[in-house]
Design a protein around this motif. Structure first.
Motif, mmCIF file in Angstrom:
data_model
loop_
_atom_site.group_PDB
_atom_site.id
_atom_site.type_symbol
_atom_site.label_atom_id
_atom_site.label_comp_id
_atom_site.label_asym_id
_atom_site.label_seq_id
_atom_site.Cartn_x
_atom_site.Cartn_y
_atom_site.Cartn_z
ATOM 1 N N GLY A 64 22.531 2.854 -22.460
ATOM 2 C CA GLY A 64 22.950 3.835 -23.456
ATOM 3 C C GLY A 64 21.779 4.658 -23.967
ATOM 4 N N GLY A 65 20.632 4.002 -24.177
ATOM 5 C CA GLY A 65 19.451 4.720 -24.631
ATOM 6 C C GLY A 65 18.948 5.713 -23.604
ATOM 7 N N LEU A 66 18.979 5.329 -22.336
ATOM 8 C CA LEU A 66 18.533 6.231 -21.272
ATOM 9 C C LEU A 66 19.501 7.399 -21.097
ATOM 10 N N ALA A 67 20.800 7.118 -21.228
ATOM 11 C CA ALA A 67 21.799 8.186 -21.127
ATOM 12 C C ALA A 67 21.602 9.217 -22.232
ATOM 13 N N ALA A 68 21.206 8.742 -23.418
ATOM 14 C CA ALA A 68 20.953 9.658 -24.533
ATOM 15 C C ALA A 68 19.757 10.562 -24.248
ATOM 16 N N ASP A 113 10.544 13.212 -6.925
ATOM 17 C CA ASP A 113 9.123 12.955 -7.130
ATOM 18 C C ASP A 113 8.892 11.585 -7.760
ATOM 19 N N VAL A 114 9.685 11.295 -8.785
ATOM 20 C CA VAL A 114 9.453 10.094 -9.593
ATOM 21 C C VAL A 114 10.767 9.368 -9.817
ATOM 22 N N ILE A 115 10.696 8.068 -9.748
ATOM 23 C CA ILE A 115 11.837 7.256 -10.167
ATOM 24 C C ILE A 115 11.332 6.202 -11.152
ATOM 25 N N ILE A 116 12.109 5.977 -12.204
ATOM 26 C CA ILE A 116 11.753 5.003 -13.233
ATOM 27 C C ILE A 116 12.672 3.806 -13.096
ATOM 28 N N ILE A 117 12.065 2.643 -12.904
ATOM 29 C CA ILE A 117 12.819 1.393 -12.799
ATOM 30 C C ILE A 117 12.477 0.532 -14.005
ATOM 31 N N ILE A 118 13.489 -0.006 -14.652
ATOM 32 C CA ILE A 118 13.279 -0.862 -15.809
ATOM 33 C C ILE A 118 13.780 -2.252 -15.449
ATOM 34 N N GLY A 119 12.842 -3.206 -15.358
ATOM 35 C CA GLY A 119 13.184 -4.568 -14.983
ATOM 36 C C GLY A 119 12.897 -5.541 -16.102
ATOM 37 N N ASP A 120 13.687 -6.601 -16.170
ATOM 38 C CA ASP A 120 13.512 -7.578 -17.253
ATOM 39 C C ASP A 120 12.187 -8.330 -17.150
ATOM 40 N N GLY A 121 11.790 -8.720 -15.937
ATOM 41 C CA GLY A 121 10.527 -9.419 -15.758
ATOM 42 C C GLY A 121 10.471 -10.731 -16.514
ATOM 43 N N LEU A 122 9.280 -11.114 -16.941
ATOM 44 C CA LEU A 122 9.081 -12.392 -17.623
ATOM 45 C C LEU A 122 9.241 -12.290 -19.135
ATOM 46 N N SER A 123 9.556 -11.104 -19.641
ATOM 47 C CA SER A 123 9.833 -10.956 -21.063
ATOM 48 C C SER A 123 10.902 -9.888 -21.270
ATOM 49 N N PRO A 124 12.174 -10.260 -21.090
ATOM 50 C CA PRO A 124 13.238 -9.292 -21.387
ATOM 51 C C PRO A 124 13.153 -8.756 -22.809
ATOM 52 N N ALA A 125 12.658 -9.579 -23.727
ATOM 53 C CA ALA A 125 12.526 -9.142 -25.117
ATOM 54 C C ALA A 125 11.606 -7.929 -25.231
ATOM 55 N N ALA A 126 10.535 -7.894 -24.434
ATOM 56 C CA ALA A 126 9.609 -6.755 -24.455
ATOM 57 C C ALA A 126 10.298 -5.488 -23.956
ATOM 58 N N VAL A 127 11.094 -5.629 -22.917
ATOM 59 C CA VAL A 127 11.794 -4.477 -22.347
ATOM 60 C C VAL A 127 12.821 -3.952 -23.342
ATOM 61 N N ALA A 129 12.693 -4.124 -26.470
ATOM 62 C CA ALA A 129 12.019 -3.548 -27.632
ATOM 63 C C ALA A 129 11.339 -2.216 -27.339
ATOM 64 N N HIS A 130 10.808 -2.035 -26.116
ATOM 65 C CA HIS A 130 9.897 -0.914 -25.892
ATOM 66 C C HIS A 130 10.301 0.076 -24.796
ATOM 67 N N ALA A 131 11.105 -0.330 -23.826
ATOM 68 C CA ALA A 131 11.279 0.494 -22.625
ATOM 69 C C ALA A 131 11.853 1.881 -22.918
ATOM 70 N N VAL A 132 12.949 1.957 -23.643
ATOM 71 C CA VAL A 132 13.588 3.252 -23.886
ATOM 72 C C VAL A 132 12.676 4.162 -24.702
ATOM 73 N N SER A 133 12.020 3.606 -25.706
ATOM 74 C CA SER A 133 11.107 4.409 -26.534
ATOM 75 C C SER A 133 9.947 4.958 -25.701
ATOM 76 N N LEU A 134 9.445 4.160 -24.776
ATOM 77 C CA LEU A 134 8.364 4.633 -23.910
ATOM 78 C C LEU A 134 8.851 5.747 -22.990
ATOM 79 N N VAL A 135 10.022 5.577 -22.400
ATOM 80 C CA VAL A 135 10.576 6.613 -21.518
ATOM 81 C C VAL A 135 10.773 7.920 -22.284
ATOM 82 N N GLU A 136 11.210 7.824 -23.527
ATOM 83 C CA GLU A 136 11.415 9.021 -24.345
ATOM 84 C C GLU A 136 10.112 9.803 -24.519
ATOM 85 N N VAL A 137 8.998 9.091 -24.695
ATOM 86 C CA VAL A 137 7.704 9.752 -24.844
ATOM 87 C C VAL A 137 7.170 10.225 -23.489
#
Length: 259
Positions: A64-68, A113-127, A129-137
């Motif tokens: 939802g955040g990425l769609a926005a 040119d660019v593709i952005i992949i967002i993965g849970d990794g070893l800390s889904p909590a970090a993703v 908290a931060h992933a959408v805000s980082l993509v926005e910037v």
């Protein structure tokens, strides 16, 4: 330093040292053991790190955040069927499951040119908290580049982005993923950039911007580095050890102009 300089240098307290770093320094002792307060703080931080590893991955909220932000999203999964399998079998997190692979292949994606992949990794909590805000910037720092659909990957290791990037015909892949939690940083996000992503690449062939979190690298600082690496990777046709991050060597106005 001379003896005289040592005598005149101001003495620094352990408290001042603690104020400079979240590392555990000057903990003190109670007999042969740690003080109770220090032990309780350690236990709390350890619990927070464990919780970050096992936190739920908020796929719908991220989508939802990425769609926005105007990004089309695709959800995929690795071959790790459950979190326990993901932790025990890192290799399963590096490959798409058959359904996800078929979903991406069926898209008949145009090259980007660019593709952005967002993965849970070893800390889904970090993703979460931060992933959408980082993509926005980050997005405004990529003018003129064709950005493909954003991919949200569950059970993801870093190398999963290589297969995704290849299937979506991306020139460079940016994987945003939760880093291994530390006792002072359970919610740290990492960004990995790979030119010409394809299965079988090694860590030497990607760049990393790490420690993106409240007490670490800010979103703007991280976005400048990521955008610089993406543009230079595309211009030079390389990433990893062949591409050194020199974004901090440019004057602020020059960095802004190039981004």
């Amino acid at each position: 330093m001379t003896d005289q300089a040592n005598m005149t240098a101001p003495r620094r307290s352990i408290g001042e040292l603690r104020a400079l770093t979240p590392a555990r320094v000057g903990l003190g002792r109670s007999g042969a053991s740690l003080p109770t307060r220090v032990l309780l703080d350690f236990t709390l931080d350890h619990a927070r790190a464990r919780d970050a590893v096992h936190a739920p991955f908020e796929v719908e909220s991220i989508a939802g955040g990425l769609a926005a932000l105007g990004l089309e999203t695709v959800t995929v999964s690795s071959q790790a069927p459950a979190r326990a399998d993901y932790l025990k079998r890192p290799d399963l997190g590096r490959k798409l499951d058959p359904e996800s692979r078929a979903r991406l292949m069926a898209r008949a994606a145009m090259a980007c040119d660019v593709i952005i992949i967002i993965g849970d990794g070893l800390s889904p909590a970090a993703v979460d908290a931060h992933a959408v805000s980082l993509v926005e910037v980050l997005l405004p720092k990529l003018p003129g580049l064709v950005v493909g659909p954003a991919v949200i990957a569950t059970g993801a290791r870093v190398a999963l982005g290589d297969e995704i990037g290849a299937l979506l015909k991306a020139r460079i892949g940016i994987m945003l993923i939760g880093e291994r939690p530390g006792l002072s940083a359970p919610h740290s996000l990492g960004a990995y950039l790979t030119f010409a992503p394809k299965p079988g690449l090694t860590d030497a062939e990607r760049n990393c911007v790490s420690n993106i979190q409240t007490a670490g690298l800010s979103y703007d600082e991280a976005a400048v580095k990521i955008a610089w690496l993406a543009r230079q990777g595309l211009a030079r046709g390389v990433s990893g050890v062949a591409l050194k991050d020199e974004s901090t060597m440019l004057p602020a106005k020059e960095v802004t102009r190039r981004q």
